[in-house]
Scaffold this motif. Structure first.
Motif, short mmCIF file in Angstrom:
data_model
loop_
_atom_site.label_atom_id
_atom_site.label_comp_id
_atom_site.label_asym_id
_atom_site.label_seq_id
_atom_site.Cartn_x
_atom_site.Cartn_y
_atom_site.Cartn_z
N TYR A 69 43.72 48.86 27.38
CA TYR A 69 44.66 49.99 28.21
C TYR A 69 43.71 50.86 29.40
CZ TYR A 69 48.21 50.31 24.35
OH TYR A 69 48.88 49.88 23.71
N SER A 70 44.07 51.20 30.20
CA SER A 70 43.50 51.90 31.01
C SER A 70 43.49 52.02 32.27
CB SER A 70 42.18 50.79 32.06
OG SER A 70 43.05 49.83 33.00
N GLU A 71 43.25 53.40 33.49
CA GLU A 71 44.53 54.06 34.21
C GLU A 71 43.38 54.39 35.48
OE1 GLU A 71 44.92 58.21 32.75
OE2 GLU A 71 46.63 57.15 31.04
N ASP A 72 44.34 53.93 36.16
CA ASP A 72 43.43 54.36 37.85
C ASP A 72 43.82 54.90 38.72
OD1 ASP A 72 41.81 53.85 40.65
OD2 ASP A 72 42.95 52.21 40.78
N ASP A 73 43.43 56.53 39.18
CA ASP A 73 43.39 58.00 39.73
C ASP A 73 43.82 57.28 41.14
OD1 ASP A 73 44.58 58.79 37.48
OD2 ASP A 73 43.07 59.52 37.50
N ASP A 74 43.95 57.46 41.98
CA ASP A 74 45.00 57.78 43.48
C ASP A 74 44.90 59.25 44.27
OD1 ASP A 74 44.75 57.76 46.10
OD2 ASP A 74 46.23 55.82 46.25
N GLU A 75 43.62 59.92 44.07
CA GLU A 75 43.56 61.03 44.24
C GLU A 75 43.88 61.52 45.73
OE1 GLU A 75 39.34 62.94 44.66
OE2 GLU A 75 39.22 61.62 42.08
N MET A 76 44.24 60.45 46.71
CA MET A 76 44.88 61.32 48.02
C MET A 76 46.34 60.96 48.11
SD MET A 76 45.02 58.41 51.51
CE MET A 76 43.50 59.75 52.04
N ARG A 77 47.48 59.98 46.27
CA ARG A 77 48.43 59.72 46.92
C ARG A 77 48.78 60.79 45.78
NH1 ARG A 77 46.64 55.37 48.68
NH2 ARG A 77 47.44 54.78 50.99
N GLY A 78 48.27 61.28 44.57
CA GLY A 78 48.53 62.18 43.70
C GLY A 78 48.99 61.40 42.14
N THR A 79 48.92 59.97 42.57
CA THR A 79 49.86 59.32 41.88
C THR A 79 48.83 58.10 40.64
OG1 THR A 79 49.41 57.25 43.02
CG2 THR A 79 51.38 58.45 43.32
N THR A 80 48.54 57.91 39.87
CA THR A 80 48.42 57.37 38.68
C THR A 80 48.78 56.45 37.61
OG1 THR A 80 46.99 59.78 37.57
CG2 THR A 80 47.26 57.69 35.90
N THR A 81 48.54 55.18 38.40
CA THR A 81 48.17 53.29 38.54
C THR A 81 48.10 52.90 36.25
OG1 THR A 81 48.43 52.67 40.29
CG2 THR A 81 48.49 51.22 38.31
N ARG A 82 48.81 52.73 35.08
CA ARG A 82 48.65 52.38 34.62
C ARG A 82 48.77 50.99 34.02
NH1 ARG A 82 50.84 56.81 34.37
NH2 ARG A 82 50.03 59.00 33.50
N PHE A 83 47.96 50.94 32.75
CA PHE A 83 47.79 48.91 31.99
C PHE A 83 47.66 48.87 31.71
CE2 PHE A 83 45.82 49.69 37.18
CZ PHE A 83 45.60 48.57 37.88
N ALA A 84 48.22 47.69 30.61
CA ALA A 84 47.67 47.52 28.86
C ALA A 84 48.11 45.86 29.91
CB ALA A 84 49.06 47.42 28.22
N VAL A 85 46.81 45.38 29.30
CA VAL A 85 46.06 44.13 28.65
C VAL A 85 46.46 43.21 27.77
CG1 VAL A 85 44.64 42.61 29.58
CG2 VAL A 85 45.05 45.01 31.08
N ASN A 86 46.51 42.04 27.59
CA ASN A 86 46.89 41.23 25.73
C ASN A 86 46.07 40.05 26.16
OD1 ASN A 86 46.73 40.43 23.68
ND2 ASN A 86 48.53 41.61 23.38
N THR A 87 44.87 39.16 25.50
CA THR A 87 44.59 38.12 25.33
C THR A 87 44.97 36.90 24.59
OG1 THR A 87 42.51 39.32 26.56
CG2 THR A 87 41.92 37.11 26.31
N SER A 88 45.35 36.60 25.24
CA SER A 88 45.76 35.08 24.85
C SER A 88 45.11 34.92 23.69
CB SER A 88 46.23 34.09 25.45
OG SER A 88 44.81 32.81 25.61
N LEU A 89 45.27 34.25 21.49
CA LEU A 89 44.31 33.85 20.74
C LEU A 89 44.13 32.11 21.43
CD1 LEU A 89 47.18 35.54 17.97
CD2 LEU A 89 44.74 36.75 19.21
N ASN A 90 44.89 31.85 22.11
CA ASN A 90 44.50 30.59 21.69
C ASN A 90 43.45 30.29 23.35
OD1 ASN A 90 47.03 30.67 22.95
ND2 ASN A 90 46.37 28.16 22.90
N ALA A 91 43.05 28.73 23.68
CA ALA A 91 42.92 28.13 25.23
C ALA A 91 43.25 27.03 24.82
CB ALA A 91 41.40 28.58 25.62
N ILE A 92 42.89 26.77 26.36
CA ILE A 92 43.76 25.72 26.25
C ILE A 92 42.09 24.38 27.37
CG2 ILE A 92 45.79 25.77 26.53
CD1 ILE A 92 45.67 25.34 29.48
N ASN A 93 41.72 23.43 27.41
CA ASN A 93 40.94 22.70 28.38
C ASN A 93 41.28 22.20 29.30
OD1 ASN A 93 38.49 23.38 26.15
ND2 ASN A 93 39.77 22.30 24.72
#
Length: 204
Positions: A69-93
């Motif tokens: 999880y992470s957050e990005d604050d916009d001080e000018m507009r007084g807003t906070t953007t929240r993120f949730a990220v998940n990486t796949s268990l497998n990869a492809i070639n």
């Protein structure tokens, strides 16, 4: 006469020595040292009975969450953007120049109290909708395979694909443990990626 006097004097002397010896009780009593008596005293004191300690089982530590999880604050507009990220268990070639293994990530994004977004980003390679229309196939846990309408990125990025109904997708994520998603990849067709989506904490 002298012999009798000597005998009397000798007897008197011996009698006096015997009386002196009897009058001093310390002369015939040997004091006992404290060091010698300590073991005997210690032996006479019974040790307290050992009480068994209660068996307390420590609670198992929870598995680490697959989400970051992470957050990005916009001080000018007084807003906070929240993120949730998940990486796949497998990869492809993929073929050159994307060879070496490509995984994909789920992104959840919410800006303040506004719009919710859910999209996938491919590490290496290009996502394309093709001629069949823009959609992805998903399967939550042991549920059915479902088609979800999607859109290509409007920012010119060719490695991302956005889910049209992000709120519904997020609600399903909150109640699922596993996810399989099938996404169209340029010159590689539709490829499947697996996710552990448990432990998601996200505002409704």
């Amino acid at each position: 006469m002298k012999t009798v006097s000597v005998a009397i004097l000798t007897a008197a002397f011996l009698l006096g020595c015997q009386q002196n010896s009897n009058s001093d009780p310390s002369a015939s009593v040997t004091p006992k040292s404290n060091a010698a008596s300590a073991p005997a005293v210690a032996a006479s004191i019974a040790a307290p009975e050992a009480k068994p300690e209660p068996l307390v089982k420590a609670a198992p530590e929870p598995d680490p969450s697959p989400w970051t999880y992470s957050e990005d604050d916009d001080e000018m507009r007084g807003t906070t953007t929240r993120f949730a990220v998940n990486t796949s268990l497998n990869a492809i070639n993929l073929e050159f120049p994307y060879q070496g293994g490509s995984s994909i990530r789920i992104y959840l994004r919410k800006k303040g109290k506004g719009r919710q977004e859910a999209f996938f980003v491919l590490d290496k390679g290009q996502v394309t909708c093709g001629f069949e229309g823009c959609y992805i196939a998903v399967k939550f846990d042991n549920g059915p395979v479902t088609r979800i309408s999607a859109s290509e990125s409007t920012g010119g990025k060719n490695d991302a694909i956005f889910i049209d109904n992000a709120v519904q997708f997020q609600q399903k994520l909150l109640h699922a443990s596993k996810l399989i998603v099938e996404i169209p990849i340029y010159e590689a067709g539709r490829q499947q990626f697996k996710f552990d989506v448990s432990q998601l904490k996200w505002p409704k």
